[in-house]
Scaffold this active site. Structure first.
Site, PDB file in Angstrom:
ATOM      1  N   HIS A 293       0.869  -1.179   0.000  1.00  0.00           N
ATOM      2  CA  HIS A 293       0.000   0.000   0.000  1.00  0.00           C
ATOM      3  C   HIS A 293       0.907   1.230   0.000  1.00  0.00           C
ATOM      4  O   HIS A 293       2.018   1.176   0.540  1.00  0.00           O
ATOM      5  CB  HIS A 293      -0.834  -0.062   1.283  1.00  0.00           C
ATOM      6  CG  HIS A 293      -1.898   0.980   1.420  1.00  0.00           C
ATOM      7  ND1 HIS A 293      -1.626   2.290   1.745  1.00  0.00           N
ATOM      8  CD2 HIS A 293      -3.249   0.904   1.294  1.00  0.00           C
ATOM      9  CE1 HIS A 293      -2.765   2.968   1.820  1.00  0.00           C
ATOM     10  NE2 HIS A 293      -3.771   2.150   1.545  1.00  0.00           N
TER      11      HIS A 293
ATOM     12  N   GLN B 134      -4.381  -4.973   7.100  1.00  0.00           N
ATOM     13  CA  GLN B 134      -5.361  -5.994   6.688  1.00  0.00           C
ATOM     14  C   GLN B 134      -5.095  -7.319   7.404  1.00  0.00           C
ATOM     15  O   GLN B 134      -5.819  -8.298   7.162  1.00  0.00           O
ATOM     16  CB  GLN B 134      -5.284  -6.242   5.170  1.00  0.00           C
ATOM     17  CG  GLN B 134      -5.450  -5.008   4.312  1.00  0.00           C
ATOM     18  CD  GLN B 134      -6.890  -4.527   4.216  1.00  0.00           C
ATOM     19  OE1 GLN B 134      -7.839  -5.233   4.566  1.00  0.00           O
ATOM     20  NE2 GLN B 134      -7.075  -3.313   3.737  1.00  0.00           N
TER      21      GLN B 134
ATOM     22  N   ASP C  79       3.209  -4.162   8.053  1.00  0.00           N
ATOM     23  CA  ASP C  79       1.990  -3.379   7.855  1.00  0.00           C
ATOM     24  C   ASP C  79       0.824  -4.351   8.036  1.00  0.00           C
ATOM     25  O   ASP C  79       0.524  -5.153   7.161  1.00  0.00           O
ATOM     26  CB  ASP C  79       2.000  -2.777   6.444  1.00  0.00           C
ATOM     27  CG  ASP C  79       0.661  -2.156   6.070  1.00  0.00           C
ATOM     28  OD1 ASP C  79      -0.308  -2.275   6.852  1.00  0.00           O
ATOM     29  OD2 ASP C  79       0.572  -1.549   4.987  1.00  0.00           O
TER      30      ASP C  79
ATOM     31  N   LYS D 239     -10.784  -0.692  10.285  1.00  0.00           N
ATOM     32  CA  LYS D 239     -11.101  -1.861   9.459  1.00  0.00           C
ATOM     33  C   LYS D 239     -11.521  -3.052  10.317  1.00  0.00           C
ATOM     34  O   LYS D 239     -11.835  -4.117   9.799  1.00  0.00           O
ATOM     35  CB  LYS D 239      -9.883  -2.246   8.616  1.00  0.00           C
ATOM     36  CG  LYS D 239      -9.486  -1.193   7.596  1.00  0.00           C
ATOM     37  CD  LYS D 239      -8.299  -1.657   6.782  1.00  0.00           C
ATOM     38  CE  LYS D 239      -7.481  -0.524   6.223  1.00  0.00           C
ATOM     39  NZ  LYS D 239      -8.064   0.177   5.101  1.00  0.00           N
TER      40      LYS D 239
ATOM     41  N   CYS E 247      -4.692   2.433  -3.653  1.00  0.00           N
ATOM     42  CA  CYS E 247      -3.414   2.894  -3.076  1.00  0.00           C
ATOM     43  C   CYS E 247      -2.324   1.861  -3.284  1.00  0.00           C
ATOM     44  O   CYS E 247      -1.484   1.624  -2.405  1.00  0.00           O
ATOM     45  CB  CYS E 247      -3.552   3.229  -1.593  1.00  0.00           C
ATOM     46  SG  CYS E 247      -4.679   4.567  -1.274  1.00  0.00           S
TER      47      CYS E 247
END
Ligand code: PMP
Length: 411
Positions: free
Chosen positions: A126, A206, A203, A229, A369
């Site tokens: 991302h 998700q 990261d 999220k 993104c």
């Protein structure tokens, strides 16, 4: 298999936004990779803070400040438990995943990365996990190197050992790709990076949403994720870091709350985590995220993951049969999380999304993104359906029905 107690239809009732019609049709919300809906328990926790306990944290001796501080710090304990951090003080509140990554790139990066050093990321990232490293590289004279992806949207790790050198200072990698759904073998990367003395930042925007995360087992050094999220509010996220790294780091921003003593010329810093939390924090956000963790924990992340797997398997089968569709990312369900990116012949993804929206089906269209991913596949955009605990096979059916209309219009 989900346990007998897992019932997405009952779960849906906890989410007020899902009980509405859009363009005269019941809402089918399939844009969860962008942000999830919020259950009543989270909305109530935020309301209750503002209605009963609203005060600034850590600074007051009075009752409301005491209550706000307790709720705020309890929430830190909850997010620490969610990722199995050894101690809540290793969890720093941030505005979201993006700020957490920037915090590391600046506060750790400027002190530890210099000219000739290397930063290793991947083509799958991302923009939030690319741009901060580009900025660090240009400020320090370091070189940014990339792990490539293959045509199944998986990291090409055959040459990982060649990409990692004694000059590699940090590897920054996504746990799960937001544009392809790929689940990355983080532990393998961590082991290889540590072998050359590099640290690893994950990261987890998700990742912490869809699977059990154990930062100690992953052996990473930093793990970033956000609240919005995973049923929590926007504007709140977490940077987890190994305590010794956090202790050794310079602050990210200066201001109130992050200091120990302020003098005319210089100041000293508060202990971790407060050293990284300058200014009045997002107290309601932290409390809301704590409530989201409680809500998800009660349902159970293993059940959520098993349910999503069932939905994704069904969606891959049904979408795979749509004429003219191209699905991006891994075919193996073991390597794919709850995201399905696709294009359909000449139909622009924005048109796909507009047609679906007229049927009350919300998907995302664009580059997500992840422009380097789009470039790899030779497209400017994809349509993306992303699933969460409240989605059902009926939602997938409605998506597929909507796509039949796209096919009818675009031929
Ligand atoms: N990384 C990934 C993989 C993401 O999916 C996102 C959110 N789209 C981010 C980083 C940025 O997260 P946030 O906007 O919450 O800061």
């Amino acid at each position: 298999m989900t346990s007998v107690n897992f019932d997405p239809l009952r779960i849906r009732k906890d989410f007020p936004t899902l009980a509405q019609t859009v363009n005269g049709k019941p809402l089918t919300y399939l844009d969860n990779a962008a942000t999830s809906q919020k259950p009543r328990a989270v909305l109530d926790a935020i309301d209750s803070y503002y209605e009963q306990d609203n005060a600034n944290v850590h600074r007051g001796i009075h009752e409301l400040s005491r209550r706000a501080t307790i709720a705020y710090e309890e929430a830190r304990g909850k997010v620490a438990g969610w990722i199995n951090a050894a101690d809540p003080s290793e969890c720093i509140w941030t505005r979201g995943t993006t700020e957490a990554i920037n915090l590391v790139a600046v506060a750790w990066g400027l002190d530890n990365v210099g000219e000739g050093d290397e930063i290793l990321i991947s083509v799958m990232e991302h923009h939030s996990n690319i741009v901060p490293w580009q900025m660090l590289a240009s400020r320090t004279g370091a070189t940014l190197r990339y792990i490539e992806i293959d045509d199944d949207g998986r990291l090409v790790l055959d040459d990982l050992d060649a990409l990692l050198t004694e000059r590699t200072k940090i590897v920054a990698i996504s746990h799960v790709s937001n544009s392809l759904g790929t689940i990355n073998p983080v532990k393998r990367i961590t082991e290889a990076a540590h072998a050359v003395g590099a640290i690893v930042m994950v990261d987890g925007a998700q990742g912490a949403v869809h699977t059990r995360v154990d930062v100690q087992d992953l052996c990473c050094d930093f793990y970033a994720f956000g609240g919005h999220k995973m049923c929590g509010p926007t504007g709140i996220g977490v940077l987890w870091g190994r305590r010794e790294l956090l202790d050794a780091m310079s602050p990210f921003q200066g201001g109130g709350e992050m200091i120990h003593i302020v003098g005319r010329e210089e100041s000293s810093w508060a202990a971790v985590p407060h050293k990284f939390e300058a200014g009045t924090p997002n107290i309601a956000g932290a409390i809301g995220l704590g409530a989201a963790v409680d809500y998800l924990s009660e349902i159970g992340i293993e059940d959520i993951e098993a349910h999503e797997r069932e939905i994704v398997a069904y969606a891959m089968e049904k979408l795979g049969a749509v004429p003219g569709i191209r699905i991006y990312g891994p075919t193996s369900l073991d390597e794919r999380s709850a995201v399905i990116s696709f294009t359909m012949g000449d139909a622009h993804p924005h048109d796909i999304s507009t047609i679906l929206d007229s049927d009350g089906v919300a998907v995302r269209a664009g580059h997500h993104c992840a422009q380097l991913v789009m470039k790899h596949f030779g497209v400017s955009a994809t349509a993306r359906a992303s699933f969460y605990l409240y989605n059902t096979k009926e939602d997938v059916d409605r998506l597929v029905e909507g796509l039949a209309q796209v096919a009818a219009i675009f031929g």
